[in-house]
Design a protein around this motif. Sequence first.
Motif, PDB file in Angstrom:
ATOM      1  N   LYS A 117       5.477   9.449  67.440  1.00  0.00           N
ATOM      2  CA  LYS A 117       6.860   8.687  68.017  1.00  0.00           C
ATOM      3  C   LYS A 117       6.332   7.432  68.266  1.00  0.00           C
ATOM      4  CE  LYS A 117      10.595   9.552  69.982  1.00  0.00           C
ATOM      5  NZ  LYS A 117      11.816   9.888  70.340  1.00  0.00           N
ATOM      6  N   LYS A 118       4.759   7.598  69.359  1.00  0.00           N
ATOM      7  CA  LYS A 118       5.132   6.130  70.135  1.00  0.00           C
ATOM      8  C   LYS A 118       4.061   4.674  69.042  1.00  0.00           C
ATOM      9  CE  LYS A 118       2.571   4.540  73.533  1.00  0.00           C
ATOM     10  NZ  LYS A 118       0.969   5.914  75.074  1.00  0.00           N
ATOM     11  N   GLN A 119       3.172   5.608  68.543  1.00  0.00           N
ATOM     12  CA  GLN A 119       2.933   4.711  67.391  1.00  0.00           C
ATOM     13  C   GLN A 119       3.402   4.351  66.255  1.00  0.00           C
ATOM     14  OE1 GLN A 119      -1.517   5.523  65.957  1.00  0.00           O
ATOM     15  NE2 GLN A 119      -1.006   6.516  67.627  1.00  0.00           N
ATOM     16  N   MET A 120       4.885   4.886  65.762  1.00  0.00           N
ATOM     17  CA  MET A 120       5.838   5.066  64.897  1.00  0.00           C
ATOM     18  C   MET A 120       6.820   3.987  65.180  1.00  0.00           C
ATOM     19  SD  MET A 120       7.110   7.820  62.502  1.00  0.00           S
ATOM     20  CE  MET A 120       7.834   8.232  60.764  1.00  0.00           C
ATOM     21  N   SER A 121       6.854   4.378  65.978  1.00  0.00           N
ATOM     22  CA  SER A 121       7.999   3.214  66.891  1.00  0.00           C
ATOM     23  C   SER A 121       7.454   1.902  67.136  1.00  0.00           C
ATOM     24  CB  SER A 121       8.041   4.185  68.971  1.00  0.00           C
ATOM     25  OG  SER A 121       8.621   4.906  68.847  1.00  0.00           O
ATOM     26  N   ARG A 122       6.474   1.830  67.327  1.00  0.00           N
ATOM     27  CA  ARG A 122       5.519   0.568  67.325  1.00  0.00           C
ATOM     28  C   ARG A 122       5.578  -0.688  65.822  1.00  0.00           C
ATOM     29  NH1 ARG A 122       1.424   1.901  70.796  1.00  0.00           N
ATOM     30  NH2 ARG A 122       0.528   2.329  69.322  1.00  0.00           N
ATOM     31  N   LYS A 123       5.521   0.408  65.082  1.00  0.00           N
ATOM     32  CA  LYS A 123       5.533   0.055  63.136  1.00  0.00           C
ATOM     33  C   LYS A 123       6.609  -0.424  62.704  1.00  0.00           C
ATOM     34  CE  LYS A 123       3.152  -0.544  59.251  1.00  0.00           C
ATOM     35  NZ  LYS A 123       1.855  -1.449  59.372  1.00  0.00           N
ATOM     36  N   PHE A 177      -3.169   7.384  64.210  1.00  0.00           N
ATOM     37  CA  PHE A 177      -2.543   7.186  62.798  1.00  0.00           C
ATOM     38  C   PHE A 177      -2.501   5.968  61.799  1.00  0.00           C
ATOM     39  CE2 PHE A 177      -0.143  10.195  65.352  1.00  0.00           C
ATOM     40  CZ  PHE A 177       0.088  11.127  64.527  1.00  0.00           C
ATOM     41  N   THR A 178      -2.242   5.806  60.810  1.00  0.00           N
ATOM     42  CA  THR A 178      -1.975   4.778  59.278  1.00  0.00           C
ATOM     43  C   THR A 178      -1.081   5.036  59.014  1.00  0.00           C
ATOM     44  OG1 THR A 178      -2.790   5.817  57.411  1.00  0.00           O
ATOM     45  CG2 THR A 178      -4.554   4.786  59.508  1.00  0.00           C
ATOM     46  N   PHE A 179      -0.350   4.031  58.575  1.00  0.00           N
ATOM     47  CA  PHE A 179       0.855   4.437  58.339  1.00  0.00           C
ATOM     48  C   PHE A 179       0.603   3.235  56.650  1.00  0.00           C
ATOM     49  CE2 PHE A 179       1.616   4.090  62.548  1.00  0.00           C
ATOM     50  CZ  PHE A 179       2.562   4.897  62.536  1.00  0.00           C
ATOM     51  N   THR A 180       1.543   4.076  55.599  1.00  0.00           N
ATOM     52  CA  THR A 180       1.568   3.279  54.310  1.00  0.00           C
ATOM     53  C   THR A 180       2.893   3.048  53.409  1.00  0.00           C
ATOM     54  OG1 THR A 180      -0.840   3.995  53.555  1.00  0.00           O
ATOM     55  CG2 THR A 180       0.541   3.629  52.037  1.00  0.00           C
TER      56      THR A 180
END
Length: 661
Positions: A362-368, A400-403
Amino acid sequence: MSDLPRILVVDDDPVVCSVVTETLRHTGYSVDVAHSGKEVSQFLSSKTYPIVLCDILLPDTNGLELMSEIRELNPDTFVILFTGHASVDLAKEAIRQGAYDFITKPFTNDEILEAVQKAEREQRVHFSTITSSELRILHELTVSRKMTKFSKKASLSYFGKKTAESFSADSLRIYLLNKTETMLEKTVDIGHGSFADEVTWYFLSSRTMQSGGEILLDPSSVGNTDMAGTRASFMGTIIPAGEKSLGVILAGRSQRRDRFKTRDLKLLALYAAELGNQLQNLKMTNDLLVNNKELEKVNLVTSRFSLSLDIPTVISTVADGLRTFIPFDVAGFFVSLENGTPYNFVLMNEAITREKVFASLKKQMSRKIGKALASQLLADVHSEVFIGKDIRSFENSPEFTFTELSDFGKIHGWLVMGSWAGRSRLFPSSKFIPLLLRHAASAICNSLQYRENHRNYLETITAMAQAVDAKDKYTSDHSRNVTAYTLALADKIGITNQARKDLWNAALLHDIGKIGVPEVILNKPGMLTEEEYVIIKTHPAKGCSILKPIKAFKNLLPAIRSHHERYDGNGYPDKLSGTDIPLFARILTVADSFDAMTSNRVYRKSPGVEFALKQLKENSGTQFDRELALAFIEIIKARSYKEILLTYGSVLFENQQGLPY
Ligand SMILES: [Fe+2]
C-alpha cells in the motif's frame, strides 16, 4: 624526432665521453653519459637503453660486472665494451659473458660508429625474426584450432600448453577476470611453478593487469624478497579484447634458464591478442546460443498467455510464466474495471504474512499511483497462494516493481512484483524480461478488452431485447421472465457451464425478431387476421437474421428459430417435431408459454397460474416436450412463480458471474 635508439656512454675519462658522444649525436643518436657505476644505476632506474658503450675500467666497478647488472635489468641490451688494455683473453671473457662487441682504445670515430650501427642492425633483425617452431605454434593457435569448436576449458588449456612450449617456459598461467570483473581467477596452471609461490604469481598477475600492457618481471620487482636472489624470470601481458582486458597470461622460467627477453614478450603479446579474440568470439557465440535458448523459452511461455481470454486463467498462466524467469516472492495484478470495481488478484508465498505484504504494498503503491487509487485497488484483495518457495526471512518489507498494463495509451492497471531481496533480484540476467513483461501486459489487456467487448455486445443485445418488450406495454418484462423460467428449468434438469450461458442468452433474446414486426400488430387488441398472423410468425427467423452476424451468438440461433415449434410438428417456422426440435427451443417453448399464460395481454387478462399449469400438463406430448413440461410444473409447485422471477430475475444482468464470458 629521431627514431634512432638512445645510447648510454659510460667512461670515467671525460675526453673519451666527449668524443664518443659528439660522434653519435652528430649521426642522430640520443646519448646519455655516465662516469661511474653509481651514475649508471641512476640512469637505468628510469630508462632502458638498447645499446650501452662501456669502459671496462671504472672507478667504482669494472665493465664486466656492470654489463652483468645492465643485462640483468634488460636482457635485450647490447653492451659494447672498450678499454685501453687490449687483451684477447679479456675480449673472449667479455663476449662469453654476453658482451655484443669489444673495441680497443684508442679508437677512431668511424670504429665507434660502425660498432654501434652494426649492433643496431642486428638488434632490429633479432626482434623481427620469428623461428620456424614459433611459426608452427602460432599457426596452431590461430588457424588450425578454433576455440569455438571446443570447450572453453579445453581450449584455454591447449593454448597454455602451446604457449609454454613456444617460450620453453617452466610454468605458464592464465588469469581471467571473473563475471563481475572485480577479480582475477586462475584459469590455467601449466608446468611446475615451484620456483614461485602463489603470492608471487598473484602479485605478477595484478602488476601486469595494472600495467595495462606487457611486462618483464623478476620476483624482486614485485616485492618478494624471499625470491630476490633466485634469478627466476617472468613475463606477462594482458589479454586484450577491444578496449578491455579479459585477464593476463604469465610465463615463468626458473633460474636454470635464460631470462625472457623483450622479443619473447612481444611474441607473447601476439599470442595474447589471439587468445583475446578467440575468447571474445567464444563469448559472442555462447551469448548468441544463450540468447536463442532464452528467446525460445520466452516464446514458449508467452505463447501460452494467449491460449485463453478468461481473466483468471490468463492471470494464472501469466503468473506461472513470469515465475519461470523472475524470482518474485509475491506478485499481484491490480486492474481497474470499467464499472469502477477493482479487480484484484495477488499471488503469494504461503509462508508470507498477508499483513506485512499489504502494509508495504500500500505504501509503495500509493507513491506510484496515488493514495486514493491504491486504496481502491487494494480493497478486498483476492489472494492465491504459491507453494514451495523458500523465503528465509520476512523481517523486512518486500520491495515492489510496477509494470503498467496498458494498450493504445489506456491504462488498465498494474502488474506488481515484490521481492524481499530487493528490486535488483527481480530482473537478473535475461535480456528478454522487458519482452516477457510486454507480452504479459498485452495478454492481460487483451482479456480485459475481450471482457469489455463482450459486455458491450450483451448490453447492446439486452437493450434490443428490452426494446422488443417495450413495444408491447402489457408484456414489458417478457424476455426477462422467460429467461428466469428458463434458468430455473435448466437448473432442474442439470444444464451447466457454457450450455447454461447459451440458453440464458437464447432466452433473453428469443423474441428479438419482433423488432421487425409492426407495433400495430403486436399491440392489436382483437384477433389477428391471417395475414397479421403470418407476419407475427416471421419473428423467429428474423431474430436469427439479426443475431447471425454476431459470432458469439452462433449457438443461440437454433433455439431462437425453433422456440415456436410444437412437439407434435404443428408449430412454426419449420414444422419440426419431437426431438428434432433443439432441446433449448423445447425449454424456451415451455417457459415462453407459461409466461404468456400468466401475464395480461392487450386482448385478454391472465387466465392465472393454475390454468397455465393445467395447460402445460394437458398439452405435454403435443405442444410441449412431456418431460420438460412436467419438470417445469414441479418447479412452479415447489416454489411460487413470483419467487422464481425474483430469484432469477435479480441476477440476470447485474451479477457478472453468470454472464457468458
Ligand atoms: Fe416468440
